[in-house]
Motif scaffolding. Structure first.
Motif, PDB file in Angstrom:
ATOM      1  N   GLN A   1      -1.404   4.954   5.152  1.00  0.00           N
ATOM      2  CA  GLN A   1      -1.813   3.731   4.479  1.00  0.00           C
ATOM      3  C   GLN A   1      -3.267   3.427   4.803  1.00  0.00           C
ATOM      4  N   VAL A   2      -3.847   2.600   3.986  1.00  0.00           N
ATOM      5  CA  VAL A   2      -5.258   2.256   4.105  1.00  0.00           C
ATOM      6  C   VAL A   2      -5.564   1.594   5.447  1.00  0.00           C
TER       7      VAL A   2
ATOM      8  N   VAL B   1      -8.221   6.267   4.177  1.00  0.00           N
ATOM      9  CA  VAL B   1      -6.805   6.497   3.915  1.00  0.00           C
ATOM     10  C   VAL B   1      -6.471   7.910   4.385  1.00  0.00           C
TER      11      VAL B   1
ATOM     12  N   ALA C   1      -5.319   5.957  -2.173  1.00  0.00           N
ATOM     13  CA  ALA C   1      -6.708   6.196  -1.765  1.00  0.00           C
ATOM     14  C   ALA C   1      -7.748   5.882  -2.840  1.00  0.00           C
TER      15      ALA C   1
ATOM     16  N   GLY D   1      -0.858   4.370  -0.265  1.00  0.00           N
ATOM     17  CA  GLY D   1      -1.761   5.438   0.139  1.00  0.00           C
ATOM     18  C   GLY D   1      -2.373   6.235  -0.987  1.00  0.00           C
TER      19      GLY D   1
ATOM     20  N   CYS E   1       0.832  -1.207   0.000  1.00  0.00           N
ATOM     21  CA  CYS E   1       0.000   0.000   0.000  1.00  0.00           C
ATOM     22  C   CYS E   1       0.869   1.261   0.000  1.00  0.00           C
TER      23      CYS E   1
END
Length: 67
Positions: free
Chosen positions: A31-32, A26, A14, A12, A10
């Motif tokens: 990061q998610v 996010v 989004a 980020g 990940c």
């Protein structure tokens, strides 16, 4: 079905949050975070988030297929 994220992948972007804001968050420069691992009625949005993730960090796991 269960949502899983690989935080090593990940970055980020989004995209997942854009596709399914009820399932993903996010933060800026983060990061998610999965808000709800079981997508339930939002399964199609979850599938879109997985499909369009630019780093392929998201997966949907079918727990019913496990013996």
């Amino acid at each position: 079905m269960r949502l899983v994220v690989d935080l090593d992948l990940c970055q980020g972007h989004a995209v997942c949050q854009d596709e399914a804001p009820e399932l993903f968050d996010v933060p800026k420069q983060g990061q998610v975070r999965i808000l709800r691992a079981d997508p339930g009625a939002d399964l199609e949005a979850a599938r879109a988030a997985v499909r369009y993730c630019p780093t392929q960090a998201l997966s949907l796991i079918d727990d019913s297929a496990v013996d």
